[in-house]
Design a protein around this motif. Structure first.
Motif, PDB file in Angstrom:
ATOM      1  N   ALA A 226       0.845  -1.202   0.000  1.00 50.28           N
ATOM      2  CA  ALA A 226       0.000   0.000   0.000  1.00 50.28           C
ATOM      3  C   ALA A 226       0.879   1.250   0.000  1.00 50.28           C
ATOM      4  O   ALA A 226       0.622   2.213  -0.727  1.00 50.28           O
ATOM      5  N   LEU A 227       1.933   1.217   0.805  1.00 51.27           N
ATOM      6  CA  LEU A 227       2.869   2.342   0.887  1.00 51.27           C
ATOM      7  C   LEU A 227       3.549   2.583  -0.462  1.00 51.27           C
ATOM      8  O   LEU A 227       3.587   3.708  -0.966  1.00 51.27           O
ATOM      9  N   CYS A 228       4.078   1.517  -1.048  1.00 52.42           N
ATOM     10  CA  CYS A 228       4.764   1.643  -2.350  1.00 52.42           C
ATOM     11  C   CYS A 228       3.806   2.113  -3.440  1.00 52.42           C
ATOM     12  O   CYS A 228       4.163   2.950  -4.276  1.00 52.42           O
ATOM     13  N   GLY A 229       2.592   1.565  -3.432  1.00 47.80           N
ATOM     14  CA  GLY A 229       1.599   1.939  -4.448  1.00 47.80           C
ATOM     15  C   GLY A 229       1.212   3.402  -4.334  1.00 47.80           C
ATOM     16  O   GLY A 229       1.155   4.127  -5.334  1.00 47.80           O
ATOM     17  N   GLY A 230       0.946   3.858  -3.109  1.00 48.95           N
ATOM     18  CA  GLY A 230       0.563   5.265  -2.897  1.00 48.95           C
ATOM     19  C   GLY A 230       1.681   6.206  -3.285  1.00 48.95           C
ATOM     20  O   GLY A 230       1.475   7.207  -3.972  1.00 48.95           O
ATOM     21  N   MET A 231       2.893   5.854  -2.881  1.00 48.22           N
ATOM     22  CA  MET A 231       4.051   6.706  -3.145  1.00 48.22           C
ATOM     23  C   MET A 231       4.324   6.812  -4.647  1.00 48.22           C
ATOM     24  O   MET A 231       4.637   7.876  -5.171  1.00 48.22           O
ATOM     25  N   GLY A 232       4.187   5.702  -5.338  1.00 47.47           N
ATOM     26  CA  GLY A 232       4.451   5.696  -6.777  1.00 47.47           C
ATOM     27  C   GLY A 232       3.443   6.516  -7.562  1.00 47.47           C
ATOM     28  O   GLY A 232       3.723   6.961  -8.674  1.00 47.47           O
ATOM     29  N   THR A 233       2.267   6.716  -6.972  1.00 47.17           N
ATOM     30  CA  THR A 233       1.203   7.426  -7.678  1.00 47.17           C
ATOM     31  C   THR A 233       1.434   8.930  -7.707  1.00 47.17           C
ATOM     32  O   THR A 233       1.034   9.618  -8.637  1.00 47.17           O
ATOM     33  N   SER A 234       2.109   9.460  -6.676  1.00 41.08           N
ATOM     34  CA  SER A 234       2.070  10.911  -6.505  1.00 41.08           C
ATOM     35  C   SER A 234       3.315  11.662  -6.940  1.00 41.08           C
ATOM     36  O   SER A 234       3.282  12.881  -7.046  1.00 41.08           O
ATOM     37  N   GLY A 235       4.406  10.994  -7.148  1.00 42.51           N
ATOM     38  CA  GLY A 235       5.580  11.822  -7.435  1.00 42.51           C
ATOM     39  C   GLY A 235       6.751  11.074  -7.995  1.00 42.51           C
ATOM     40  O   GLY A 235       6.610  10.020  -8.601  1.00 42.51           O
ATOM     41  N   THR A 236       7.927  11.642  -7.756  1.00 41.55           N
ATOM     42  CA  THR A 236       9.135  11.089  -8.336  1.00 41.55           C
ATOM     43  C   THR A 236       9.954  10.312  -7.307  1.00 41.55           C
ATOM     44  O   THR A 236      10.960   9.694  -7.655  1.00 41.55           O
ATOM     45  N   CYS A 237       9.536  10.350  -6.050  1.00 41.72           N
ATOM     46  CA  CYS A 237      10.261   9.684  -4.970  1.00 41.72           C
ATOM     47  C   CYS A 237      10.418   8.188  -5.280  1.00 41.72           C
ATOM     48  O   CYS A 237       9.461   7.513  -5.635  1.00 41.72           O
ATOM     49  N   ALA A 238      11.641   7.672  -5.166  1.00 42.00           N
ATOM     50  CA  ALA A 238      11.923   6.303  -5.603  1.00 42.00           C
ATOM     51  C   ALA A 238      12.296   5.361  -4.467  1.00 42.00           C
ATOM     52  O   ALA A 238      12.590   4.200  -4.700  1.00 42.00           O
ATOM     53  N   LYS A 239      12.286   5.878  -3.218  1.00 42.51           N
ATOM     54  CA  LYS A 239      12.731   5.013  -2.123  1.00 42.51           C
ATOM     55  C   LYS A 239      12.230   5.542  -0.787  1.00 42.51           C
ATOM     56  O   LYS A 239      12.118   6.758  -0.594  1.00 42.51           O
ATOM     57  N   PHE A 240      11.909   4.628   0.120  1.00 41.50           N
ATOM     58  CA  PHE A 240      11.690   5.048   1.499  1.00 41.50           C
ATOM     59  C   PHE A 240      12.601   4.222   2.404  1.00 41.50           C
ATOM     60  O   PHE A 240      13.072   3.145   2.043  1.00 41.50           O
ATOM     61  N   THR A 241      12.872   4.797   3.563  1.00 41.70           N
ATOM     62  CA  THR A 241      13.640   4.067   4.561  1.00 41.70           C
ATOM     63  C   THR A 241      13.028   4.359   5.919  1.00 41.70           C
ATOM     64  O   THR A 241      12.421   5.420   6.116  1.00 41.70           O
ATOM     65  N   THR A 242      13.165   3.439   6.859  1.00 47.15           N
ATOM     66  CA  THR A 242      12.692   3.717   8.216  1.00 47.15           C
ATOM     67  C   THR A 242      13.883   4.058   9.119  1.00 47.15           C
ATOM     68  O   THR A 242      13.723   4.226  10.326  1.00 47.15           O
ATOM     69  N   ASP A 243      15.077   4.143   8.515  1.00 53.11           N
ATOM     70  CA  ASP A 243      16.244   4.617   9.268  1.00 53.11           C
ATOM     71  C   ASP A 243      16.098   6.122   9.506  1.00 53.11           C
ATOM     72  O   ASP A 243      15.519   6.824   8.681  1.00 53.11           O
ATOM     73  N   THR A 244      16.643   6.604  10.621  1.00 49.64           N
ATOM     74  CA  THR A 244      16.570   8.038  10.878  1.00 49.64           C
ATOM     75  C   THR A 244      17.477   8.775   9.900  1.00 49.64           C
ATOM     76  O   THR A 244      18.511   8.250   9.468  1.00 49.64           O
ATOM     77  N   ALA A 245      17.071   9.986   9.566  1.00 51.84           N
ATOM     78  CA  ALA A 245      17.842  10.793   8.617  1.00 51.84           C
ATOM     79  C   ALA A 245      18.146  12.145   9.247  1.00 51.84           C
ATOM     80  O   ALA A 245      17.326  13.058   9.190  1.00 51.84           O
ATOM     81  N   PRO A 246      19.313  12.262   9.852  1.00 48.30           N
ATOM     82  CA  PRO A 246      19.662  13.536  10.482  1.00 48.30           C
ATOM     83  C   PRO A 246      19.746  14.649   9.434  1.00 48.30           C
ATOM     84  O   PRO A 246      20.003  14.364   8.251  1.00 48.30           O
ATOM     85  N   ASP A 247      19.526  15.861   9.884  1.00 47.62           N
ATOM     86  CA  ASP A 247      19.642  17.043   9.018  1.00 47.62           C
ATOM     87  C   ASP A 247      18.631  17.080   7.873  1.00 47.62           C
ATOM     88  O   ASP A 247      18.893  17.660   6.825  1.00 47.62           O
ATOM     89  N   THR A 248      17.497  16.425   8.046  1.00 48.36           N
ATOM     90  CA  THR A 248      16.458  16.597   7.023  1.00 48.36           C
ATOM     91  C   THR A 248      15.302  17.374   7.633  1.00 48.36           C
ATOM     92  O   THR A 248      15.106  17.375   8.845  1.00 48.36           O
ATOM     93  N   GLU A 249      14.543  18.010   6.749  1.00 50.30           N
ATOM     94  CA  GLU A 249      13.340  18.709   7.179  1.00 50.30           C
ATOM     95  C   GLU A 249      12.321  17.672   7.668  1.00 50.30           C
ATOM     96  O   GLU A 249      12.199  16.597   7.088  1.00 50.30           O
ATOM     97  N   HIS A 250      11.584  17.991   8.759  1.00 50.33           N
ATOM     98  CA  HIS A 250      10.566  17.071   9.267  1.00 50.33           C
ATOM     99  C   HIS A 250       9.170  17.575   8.920  1.00 50.33           C
ATOM    100  O   HIS A 250       8.863  18.737   9.116  1.00 50.33           O
ATOM    101  N   ILE A 251       8.359  16.694   8.393  1.00 53.11           N
ATOM    102  CA  ILE A 251       6.972  17.049   8.067  1.00 53.11           C
ATOM    103  C   ILE A 251       6.077  16.023   8.753  1.00 53.11           C
ATOM    104  O   ILE A 251       6.338  14.813   8.694  1.00 53.11           O
ATOM    105  N   SER A 252       5.026  16.510   9.388  1.00 51.65           N
ATOM    106  CA  SER A 252       4.163  15.610  10.159  1.00 51.65           C
ATOM    107  C   SER A 252       3.029  15.041   9.301  1.00 51.65           C
ATOM    108  O   SER A 252       2.454  15.732   8.454  1.00 51.65           O
TER     109      SER A 252
END
Lengths: 381, 126
Positions: A226-252
């Protein structure tokens, strides 16, 4: 981009017009993605199969190259428009069937495995970690990069075809170690697969390339897809990770953001057909559905999309499924299906964000979005 | 201006700040935007210079670009803020000139007739 002598020659047409076109596509793609060279890839998954989407232009294009074009690596295929076992139950014209058959023939002649599936990760063995592949199906590309430890661009139909014909793809940042450009903080408990789909759509909108998801982990096959399908529908993003990503903007992402997406895609309270399988379902998901139904029958017709191999493996369950008003369709998918139109359905009920998006935008259908659990609760007895 | 697919074209500039999903948003037979939520709704893209931030959505959109070209309703050139593979390869196969540049600047020239020369890297107002 630095090209080898052979590649330069192919680009000039020294190895025929098919390879010239293929290298032109690869070079344009490579320039666009700041690639420095072409590298070998070991598996291609093509989109551009369903006659409903590629139309006469696509059918003619494939027919025009099929006598000369041959794939150089293992190449598998996205879903087509219908299941030949049941096509005559639907308003599909002979013309459509003929054109779809021509597309299948073209791919076969080029040496492509006609798997007709958007979930290659569920039905084929996954190569060793780090293997470079070229997946055109957006949900499969995200799945490959995020969950299968493979590396792929989010290919287009043509860049994947060019990769199949050459065995090469531009080496850009997606093929290296890409790091998240934004973190989405999940601020809601107990996410259903519907919530994960909405989260995917949301994440795909806020992240350009790679997103870090914090505060929740997709726990099973259904939520991951469901996550991959939704993500693929809306944009160009090609990957997700559940690792923390320091120094990135946070959106709730919380109830409010989920409601906004729900309001956008949910256009009706109910419908007359239940749609499951965008992306297509695997055998474990079908078996889980049977378990969840516990002998109850859907009060509305349920169309369930899956690959041919899954339908064959599900043969022992077909009777149970038919009794539950669940009809399996192989080789096709809810996304851009020609099997549903406003002529024969008032609206559909689905748990798929990808399905909802395309059924609404492309088929013009009203969509009622509910989680699978809610669909079973409301529409079975 | 970054050249992705070379060539030169003249047409009316159609600018939008919204991304375009070539699969679903556009009628491939008429070239008209059919998504009521898009600010180019009901607008024909035929023979235009289309300036938009980037493409979104399913990769099959590349075939739609090819279809638009075959059906003679495609834009004459496309200008994007950032490249995405669907638009890049669709334009490469359909031989539609394509360049990457800051398209937000082009808003001021919206609806005027311009010539884009991707090879020379120039845009001129006719």
């Amino acid at each position: 981009m630095i090209l080898t002598k052979y590649e330069e020659g192919a680009l000039r047409g020294e190895h025929g017009d098919i390879l010239q076109m293929a290298y032109r596509i690869l070079v344009a793609t490579g320039e666009a993605t700041d690639a420095d060279r072409l590298i070998p890839i070991h598996w291609v998954h093509l989109s551009g199969v369903n006659y409903n989407t590629i139309g006469d232009a696509g059918e003619q294009f494939l027919r025009s190259i099929r006598h000369k074009a041959r794939v150089q690596v293992r190449t598998t295929l996205n879903p087509a428009g219908f299941d030949k076992d049941t096509v005559h139950e639907y308003a599909i014209t002979d013309e459509f069937i003929k054109k779809q058959e021509s597309i299948k023939t073209s791919y076969k002649m080029m040496g492509v495995e006609t798997s007709f599936s958007c979930i290659p990760y569920d039905i084929f063995d996954i190569p060793t970690a780090g293997t470079q592949v070229s997946f055109a199906e957006s949900n499969a590309a995200i799945h490959a990069n995020s969950l299968d430890k493979l590396k792929t661009n989010k290919e287009s139909s043509f860049s994947a075809l060019a990769s199949a014909l050459t065995g090469k793809s531009p080496y850009n940042e997606f093929r290296g170690d890409i790091s998240p450009d934004v973190t989405v903080d999940v601020d809601m408990p107990n996410l259903t697969e519907l919530d994960w789909g909405m989260l995917g759509l949301f994440a795909g909108r806020v992240s350009e390339k790679c997103v870090s998801i914090s505060g929740a982990v997709p726990s099973d096959r259904r939520t991951c897809k469901a996550l991959c399908g939704g993500m693929g529908t809306s944009g160009t993003c090609a990957k997700f990770t559940t690792d923390t990503a320091p120094d990135t903007e946070h959106i709730s992402f919380g109830r409010q953001e989920a409601k906004k997406i729900h309001d956008e895609l949910n256009t009706a309270e109910t419908g007359d057909t239940i749609i499951l399988g965008s992306p297509q379902l695997s055998l474990p998901e079908i078996e889980s559905l049977i378990e969840m139904l516990r002998g109850r029958r859907f009060t509305k017709r349920c169309m369930l999309f899956c690959p041919r191999t899954v339908k064959e493996s599900a043969a022992p369950h077909i009777e149970t499924l038919e009794r539950a008003n669940v009809h399996l369709l192989a080789d096709c998918c809810a996304c851009l299906t020609p099997l549903l139109s406003t002529d024969d359905t008032d609206g559909v009920i689905t748990n798929s964000i990808k399905g909802a998006y395309y059924l609404q935008k492309s088929n013009g259908l009203d969509v009622s979005l509910k989680s699978l659990q809610d669909i079973i609760r409301e529409y079975s007895r | 201006m970054k050249r992705l697919v070379g060539g030169r074209a003249t047409g009316i500039l159609v600018h939008t700040d919204q991304p375009i999903n070539f699969l679903g948003m556009i009628n491939k037979d008429t070239g008209v935007i059919q998504d009521a939520s898009h600010d180019l709704y009901k607008r024909s893209l035929r023979d235009t210079i289309l300036a938009f931030p980037h493409g979104i959505g399913s990769s099959v959109g590349a075939y739609t670009i090819h279809s638009l070209k075959i059906n003679n309703v495609a834009p004459s050139a496309m200008l994007c803020g950032r490249p995405d593979l669907t638009v890049v390869t669709g334009c490469a196969v359909a031989n539609i000139p394509l360049a990457i540049l800051d398209v937000s600047e082009m808003k001021l020239q919206n609806n005027s007739k311009i010539t884009v020369d991707v090879d020379a890297g120039t845009i001129t107002r006719d």
